[in-house]
Motif scaffolding. Sequence first.
Motif, PDB file in Angstrom:
ATOM      1  N   THR A 174       0.716  -1.205   0.020  1.00 28.06           N
ATOM      2  CA  THR A 174       0.018   0.147  -0.019  1.00 28.06           C
ATOM      3  C   THR A 174       1.030   1.233  -0.019  1.00 28.06           C
ATOM      4  N   GLN A 175       0.207   2.332   0.150  1.00 28.87           N
ATOM      5  CA  GLN A 175       1.086   3.541   0.266  1.00 28.87           C
ATOM      6  C   GLN A 175       1.939   3.998   1.630  1.00 28.87           C
ATOM      7  N   TRP A 183       3.428   5.947   4.517  1.00 26.17           N
ATOM      8  CA  TRP A 183       3.622   7.256   4.853  1.00 26.17           C
ATOM      9  C   TRP A 183       3.771   8.249   3.516  1.00 26.17           C
ATOM     10  N   VAL A 184       4.258   7.499   2.265  1.00 24.48           N
ATOM     11  CA  VAL A 184       4.340   8.152   1.371  1.00 24.48           C
ATOM     12  C   VAL A 184       3.259   9.080   0.863  1.00 24.48           C
ATOM     13  N   HIS A 185       1.932   8.384   1.137  1.00 25.79           N
ATOM     14  CA  HIS A 185       0.774   9.031   0.514  1.00 25.79           C
ATOM     15  C   HIS A 185      -0.422   8.828   0.890  1.00 25.79           C
ATOM     16  N   CYS A 186      -0.619   8.289   2.344  1.00 29.47           N
ATOM     17  CA  CYS A 186      -1.870   7.774   2.825  1.00 29.47           C
ATOM     18  C   CYS A 186      -2.048   8.586   4.119  1.00 29.47           C
ATOM     19  N   HIS A 187      -3.319   8.832   4.514  1.00 31.44           N
ATOM     20  CA  HIS A 187      -3.663   9.754   5.537  1.00 31.44           C
ATOM     21  C   HIS A 187      -4.252   8.840   6.804  1.00 31.44           C
ATOM     22  N   PRO A 195      -2.234   5.803   7.812  1.00 35.93           N
ATOM     23  CA  PRO A 195      -1.339   4.507   8.076  1.00 35.93           C
ATOM     24  C   PRO A 195      -0.949   4.258   9.275  1.00 35.93           C
ATOM     25  N   ASP A 231       4.928   2.650   7.534  1.00 39.47           N
ATOM     26  CA  ASP A 231       5.211   2.831   6.238  1.00 39.47           C
ATOM     27  C   ASP A 231       5.066   1.693   5.393  1.00 39.47           C
ATOM     28  N   LEU A 250      -5.758  -1.403   8.880  1.00 32.62           N
ATOM     29  CA  LEU A 250      -6.827  -2.318   8.672  1.00 32.62           C
ATOM     30  C   LEU A 250      -7.673  -2.176   7.414  1.00 32.62           C
ATOM     31  N   ASN A 251      -7.706  -1.107   7.005  1.00 29.33           N
ATOM     32  CA  ASN A 251      -8.444  -0.798   5.641  1.00 29.33           C
ATOM     33  C   ASN A 251      -8.016  -1.760   4.551  1.00 29.33           C
ATOM     34  N   MET A 252      -6.526  -1.937   4.618  1.00 34.34           N
ATOM     35  CA  MET A 252      -6.117  -3.140   3.858  1.00 34.34           C
ATOM     36  C   MET A 252      -6.197  -2.746   2.361  1.00 34.34           C
ATOM     37  N   ALA A 262      -3.349   8.052  15.240  1.00 37.02           N
ATOM     38  CA  ALA A 262      -2.053   7.627  15.219  1.00 37.02           C
ATOM     39  C   ALA A 262      -1.360   7.873  16.450  1.00 37.02           C
ATOM     40  N   ASP A 263      -0.221   7.117  16.791  1.00 32.60           N
ATOM     41  CA  ASP A 263       0.450   6.943  18.014  1.00 32.60           C
ATOM     42  C   ASP A 263       1.896   6.489  17.845  1.00 32.60           C
TER      43      ASP A 263
END
Lengths: 399, 353
Positions: free
Chosen positions: B123-124, B126-130, B132, B135, B168-170, B246-247
Amino acid sequence: MTDSKTPLLDELEKGPWPSFVKDMKQAAEKKPAAADLLNQLELSYKDRIGHWKHGGIVGVKGYGSGVIGRYSDRPDLFPNVRAFHTMRVNHPTGWFYKTDALRKLCDIWDKHGSGLTNLHGSTGDAILLGTTTDHLQPCFDDLSEAGFDLGGSGSALRTPSACVGPARCEWACIDSLDICYQATMTLQDQIHRPMFPYKFKIKVSACANDCVAAIARSDLAIMGTWKGRIQVDPAEVRAYADAGLDIRGEVRDLCPTKCMEWSEADRTLVIHDGDCNRCMHCLNVMPKALRPGKERGASILVGGKAPIVQGSLLSWVIVPFMKLEPPYTELFDLIARIQDWWDENGRSRERLGELINRLGMRHFLKAMGLPAVPQMVKHPRTNPYVFFWPEEIDKKEVK
Amino acid sequence: MAKTDIGPPDYKQFLPPIIRDNYGKWRYHEIVRAGVLKHVGENGDVLYTVRAGSPRLLSTDHIREICDLAETYCDGYLRFTSRHNIEFLLADERRVAPLIEELQAKNYPVGGTGHSISNMVHTQGWVHCHTPATDASGPVKAIMDELYDHFTHMDLPAHVRIALACCLNMCGAVHCSDIAILGIHRTPPRPDNSRLPNLCELPTTVASCPTGAIRADMKNKTVQVNDDKCMYCGNCYTVCPAMPIADPDNDGISIWVGGKVSNARSAPMFSKLAIPFLPNNPPRWPEVVAAVKNIVEVYAARARKHERLGEWIERVGWERFFTLTGIAFTDKHIDDFTLATETFRTTTQFKWG
C-alpha cells in the motif's frame, strides 16, 4: 558524516532490491513537489507517523471519483506538497502496454504532476502520485486526449481487473480480459459517479488458480472453470514420468479429492472426473499433459472483502456454472440485479457480503431468482433455527 | 471539453503480434529458469516472458528506462503483473539472454516465478496515505533486500506470497497471503471535541465502529469512546477526521501467516495471526525483517514440495508452528470477535508442540 537531508531514507538506497528512494530522488531532481515529498517522508521516518491530512474532496468535471485529495499537515515545511492529489488511471486490461502509451502517460505526468507513479496500485489502476488542484482538470483533459480515463474511488465500482487469461495462459477457461474490458466499458457510469452504499469490486480470474485474488478481494468474483473430463494426453503423461516427475507423490497424493489413480507399471493416469473438484493442482504440475475440460464457463461468487467494517470475508458461490460468451448478457443482468438489491437494502458503508450476512442468503437468492444448490455451502446448516416462507405453510383458519 | 467515460485504452492494441496470433490457443508453458516463462502455442509458436521486480513506486524517468528496454528487446511490448512485476514479452529467443544481462546490469532482479517469493503487494504508507499505522515502501524494501535470493531462485517448497497493508483498511487486501504484514494501532482514537461537531456526522461515526465502542454525545454534538471496547481499527477516523488515532510510540506491525488465494489443493484461506506486535523501527524495520525471514526459513526447511505455508502449518498443526518458529503464543492469538468460537479447539486431538 553526511550532509544529506534524508539520512534515514538514504539507508533504503542500500541493498539489492530496487529502491523506491532512488526513484523519488530521480523525480526530485526535476520536480520540487517530489523533493518535498522526499523531505516529508524523511520527517515521517523520524517521527514514525504519517504527515498527510485527512482527505479533502477534489475532482474533475463530471466525475465523482478517480481523484484522491491529499494535503500535507506540514505545508509550512513542505510547501510544494501542500496539495498533492492522486489520480487513478484505469489501466489497460491485463496491464498490457505498448511503450508509446506508457511514454504518453509519463509525458502527461511530467507536465502536470510530481513525476512519481505507482505501477500499479493494489486495485490495479496506474496511480499518478501527487499534483495540485489546479492541474487536475488539465491533466484529465490531456489523459482523455491520449485515450486514457480515470478509475474508480469511493463508493463507486472500482476499476475491474483480470488475470492474463487467454492472452498468455493455457489454463484460461474464459476470456477474462474481454469480460473485464466489457464490464469496464459497460459500467463506466458506475466507475465515475459513486452511487452505491460503498465500494464494489469485480475481478475476473480465468481459472481456479485465481491470479487476481478475485475470491479474496472482490464483491463479485468471476472464476473460470469447466465441466466434464480433464483432457489427458497419455503420451505427455509418460513423458513427464520419463523426465523424472514423481507422479504418485507430486500429483496423485496431493490431489485433494483423491480422484486419480497412477499405475507405475504401465505408467497410466486415470482420473475419475466425477470426484474432481477442479482445483488445478494436477494441471499446474503437468501443463503439457493435462488440460481443462472442453465445456468451459465460470463460477460466480459474491461477497469477498477485507476486514473493514464487519470482518474479512471470502466470496461465496452463488452460480456454480455460467456459460460466458459475448455479449455476456446473463452475467451483466445478474450484476445489475445484485447491485439493485444491494443499493436498495444496504446501509451506508455496508459491503455486499455484509448485507447478505445481515439479511440472510435466502433473501438474496430469492431476490436474484437463483435456486439453492449444494455447491453453495460447505455443509448444510447445523442449527435448527430454520425459517420458512409464508407460502410454504399450510394455513388453516383458527376458530 | 475533454471526453468523459471513454474507459481505458483497448488492451487488444497493446498485445504483441505473437499473442494476437495465439490468443486462447496456448498449449503449455515451462519455467525455463527463475524469471523466464516459455509459452508454446498449439501451432508451435513460442513466447518468452522475462519477469523483473520493481519498487512499484516509479519515477517517470524510470518508466522511460523500462520502455527503452522493451523497445530494444521486445518491440515495445510489455505488461505488469498483479504483484507489480514487469514482464517483457519476447517472440525471439535470441533476445532473452541479452535482455536478462542488461536487466541485471541495471540492477533489476529477474525472478518471481514458480516456487519463489514474488514481489510484495503493498500500500502507500507514509508516502501518500492519511491513515497509515506504518510505512509500506520502506518495510517492503527492507524485507525484499533480505529475501532477494528467494526472488531470484525458485528454492522454496511452493509459492510464497507476501503482502503489506499499512492499516486495517487493507488497500492491499493482504488477508489471504502466505505472510501478511499489517500496520496496527494500539491506542484508542482521541475525539477532538472542538472540531468534531463541524466535521463529522454522528450516526455515521457511531456506525463505523465494529465493536460498538462509540456513543453519540448529542448534548455536545460529539462522541465518546469506550476505551475498553475499542480494538483500534481506525475505521472511525476514516469517516471522522476529528478522531485521530496515530500514535508513534504504540503504532507498529503485526504479522499474519498461512493465507492463500489459489484453489489449488486446498481452498483459499485467510492468514492467521502469528505475531501481534512489532515496533515501527525505521528506516529498516529490523524486527519485522527478522521475523519474516525466520518464518520463511522454518517453512523452507520443513515443508514438503508444493505445500504452501498455510498447508504446511495445517499439516503439522498450529501448536507445532509456534514451537518450530519460536514465536510466543499469547492471549492476543485467541479470537474474541464475532466468529471466535469457530476457532476454538473442540477435540483432544492436538500435539504437544
